[in-house]
Write a protein that holds these residues in place. Structure first.
Motif, PDB file in Angstrom:
ATOM      1  N   TYR A  67       0.846  -1.190   0.000  1.00  0.00           N
ATOM      2  CA  TYR A  67       0.000   0.000   0.000  1.00  0.00           C
ATOM      3  C   TYR A  67       0.880   1.238   0.000  1.00  0.00           C
ATOM      4  O   TYR A  67       1.903   1.283   0.680  1.00  0.00           O
ATOM      5  CB  TYR A  67      -0.911   0.045   1.237  1.00  0.00           C
ATOM      6  CG  TYR A  67      -2.025  -0.975   1.216  1.00  0.00           C
ATOM      7  CD1 TYR A  67      -3.237  -0.703   0.606  1.00  0.00           C
ATOM      8  CD2 TYR A  67      -1.861  -2.214   1.828  1.00  0.00           C
ATOM      9  CE1 TYR A  67      -4.261  -1.623   0.601  1.00  0.00           C
ATOM     10  CE2 TYR A  67      -2.880  -3.152   1.834  1.00  0.00           C
ATOM     11  CZ  TYR A  67      -4.078  -2.850   1.215  1.00  0.00           C
ATOM     12  OH  TYR A  67      -5.089  -3.770   1.211  1.00  0.00           O
ATOM     13  N   GLU A  68       0.441   2.248  -0.739  1.00  0.00           N
ATOM     14  CA  GLU A  68       1.168   3.517  -0.793  1.00  0.00           C
ATOM     15  C   GLU A  68       0.305   4.614  -0.176  1.00  0.00           C
ATOM     16  O   GLU A  68      -0.870   4.770  -0.518  1.00  0.00           O
ATOM     17  CB  GLU A  68       1.471   3.865  -2.255  1.00  0.00           C
ATOM     18  CG  GLU A  68       2.175   5.173  -2.436  1.00  0.00           C
ATOM     19  CD  GLU A  68       2.307   5.570  -3.901  1.00  0.00           C
ATOM     20  OE1 GLU A  68       3.027   6.546  -4.153  1.00  0.00           O
ATOM     21  OE2 GLU A  68       1.690   4.940  -4.784  1.00  0.00           O
ATOM     22  N   LEU A  83      -4.955   6.108   0.229  1.00  0.00           N
ATOM     23  CA  LEU A  83      -4.268   4.831   0.348  1.00  0.00           C
ATOM     24  C   LEU A  83      -4.431   4.117  -0.987  1.00  0.00           C
ATOM     25  O   LEU A  83      -5.554   3.852  -1.427  1.00  0.00           O
ATOM     26  CB  LEU A  83      -4.874   4.015   1.493  1.00  0.00           C
ATOM     27  CG  LEU A  83      -4.084   2.818   1.973  1.00  0.00           C
ATOM     28  CD1 LEU A  83      -2.697   3.227   2.470  1.00  0.00           C
ATOM     29  CD2 LEU A  83      -4.835   2.091   3.080  1.00  0.00           C
ATOM     30  N   LYS A  84      -3.300   3.852  -1.641  1.00  0.00           N
ATOM     31  CA  LYS A  84      -3.335   3.247  -2.972  1.00  0.00           C
ATOM     32  C   LYS A  84      -2.689   1.870  -2.943  1.00  0.00           C
ATOM     33  O   LYS A  84      -1.709   1.648  -2.224  1.00  0.00           O
ATOM     34  CB  LYS A  84      -2.611   4.127  -3.990  1.00  0.00           C
ATOM     35  CG  LYS A  84      -3.297   5.451  -4.220  1.00  0.00           C
ATOM     36  CD  LYS A  84      -2.605   6.251  -5.309  1.00  0.00           C
ATOM     37  CE  LYS A  84      -3.380   7.528  -5.593  1.00  0.00           C
ATOM     38  NZ  LYS A  84      -2.830   8.215  -6.762  1.00  0.00           N
ATOM     39  N   GLN A  85      -3.235   0.981  -3.743  1.00  0.00           N
ATOM     40  CA  GLN A  85      -2.669  -0.347  -3.927  1.00  0.00           C
ATOM     41  C   GLN A  85      -2.594  -0.596  -5.430  1.00  0.00           C
ATOM     42  O   GLN A  85      -3.613  -0.502  -6.122  1.00  0.00           O
ATOM     43  CB  GLN A  85      -3.539  -1.405  -3.242  1.00  0.00           C
ATOM     44  CG  GLN A  85      -2.940  -2.792  -3.284  1.00  0.00           C
ATOM     45  CD  GLN A  85      -3.818  -3.793  -2.566  1.00  0.00           C
ATOM     46  OE1 GLN A  85      -5.042  -3.760  -2.679  1.00  0.00           O
ATOM     47  NE2 GLN A  85      -3.190  -4.691  -1.833  1.00  0.00           N
ATOM     48  N   LYS A  88      -4.111   2.078  -7.587  1.00  0.00           N
ATOM     49  CA  LYS A  88      -5.555   2.296  -7.489  1.00  0.00           C
ATOM     50  C   LYS A  88      -5.910   2.763  -6.074  1.00  0.00           C
ATOM     51  O   LYS A  88      -5.472   2.174  -5.087  1.00  0.00           O
ATOM     52  CB  LYS A  88      -6.279   0.980  -7.794  1.00  0.00           C
ATOM     53  CG  LYS A  88      -7.769   1.043  -7.735  1.00  0.00           C
ATOM     54  CD  LYS A  88      -8.352  -0.329  -8.046  1.00  0.00           C
ATOM     55  CE  LYS A  88      -9.853  -0.326  -7.950  1.00  0.00           C
ATOM     56  NZ  LYS A  88     -10.404  -1.671  -8.180  1.00  0.00           N
ATOM     57  N   GLU A  89      -6.715   3.818  -5.983  1.00  0.00           N
ATOM     58  CA  GLU A  89      -7.138   4.323  -4.674  1.00  0.00           C
ATOM     59  C   GLU A  89      -8.141   3.349  -4.056  1.00  0.00           C
ATOM     60  O   GLU A  89      -9.204   3.098  -4.618  1.00  0.00           O
ATOM     61  CB  GLU A  89      -7.780   5.700  -4.821  1.00  0.00           C
ATOM     62  CG  GLU A  89      -8.197   6.320  -3.514  1.00  0.00           C
ATOM     63  CD  GLU A  89      -8.837   7.682  -3.682  1.00  0.00           C
ATOM     64  OE1 GLU A  89      -9.793   7.953  -2.941  1.00  0.00           O
ATOM     65  OE2 GLU A  89      -8.399   8.456  -4.555  1.00  0.00           O
ATOM     66  N   VAL A  90      -7.789   2.797  -2.895  1.00  0.00           N
ATOM     67  CA  VAL A  90      -8.672   1.846  -2.219  1.00  0.00           C
ATOM     68  C   VAL A  90      -9.310   2.436  -0.968  1.00  0.00           C
ATOM     69  O   VAL A  90     -10.340   1.949  -0.494  1.00  0.00           O
ATOM     70  CB  VAL A  90      -7.945   0.523  -1.878  1.00  0.00           C
ATOM     71  CG1 VAL A  90      -7.563  -0.225  -3.148  1.00  0.00           C
ATOM     72  CG2 VAL A  90      -6.740   0.764  -1.000  1.00  0.00           C
TER      73      VAL A  90
END
Length: 168
Positions: A67-68, A83-85, A88-90
């Protein structure tokens, strides 16, 4: 002579039209009314004692496990990170100072759930929030169906909630 009369009447008509339209009163819009009511109550969007958004950044969990964390908004009394994975924004994570919205604390009064000892509530199907130090609301909102309630709770546990409580 006829041309001069037409010209005179045109100028007179335009002058009258301008004068009448500029003197007409415009009905207040719903926004004008809301602004007036707000200022009469002495309401302020952000109270001066609010913590700055930059003070909140150090309490967010770092990027990890694929996760970023990407900071997306920061203003007085509020900070937000996406929070991106895999790009993609999750989810969206946020910290807000409830001094700016005291009614936000009421939902925590009847809470029987806790995360790291702080009262927790579910907000609809996509949000989970905790109240830290009776002052800061920490929230995680799902932006993708794959990011579940248990994911939101796990990410709330990754915040430095005890450190945030000391900011009080």
């Amino acid at each position: 002579m006829l041309f001069q009369l037409r010209q005179f009447l045109t100028v007179l008509l335009l002058s009258t039209l301008l004068f009448v339209s500029s003197c007409a009163t415009k009905a207040p819009s719903r926004f004008d009314q809301a602004q007036q009511e707000s200022t009469q109550r002495g309401a302020s969007a952000v109270v001066s004692e609010s913590a700055t958004g930059g003070q909140f950044n150090r309490f967010f969990p770092p990027s990890s496990d694929g996760y970023e964390r990407v900071y997306s908004q920061e203003k007085k009394g509020f900070a937000e990170a996406k929070l991106k994975q895999d790009g993609k924004e999750v989810a969206v994570m946020a910290i807000s100072d409830v001094l700016n919205n005291p009614s936000a604390m009421t939902k925590f009064k009847s809470s029987s759930q806790k995360i790291d000892g702080y009262p927790s509530v579910e907000q609809g199907k996509t949000g989970t929030a905790v109240l830290v130090g009776k002052r800061f609301q920490v929230k995680v909102l799902s932006r993708d169906p794959s990011f579940t309630q248990s994911d939101r709770q796990a990410w709330l546990e990754k915040f430095n909630l005890d450190g945030l409580a000391k900011l009080n």
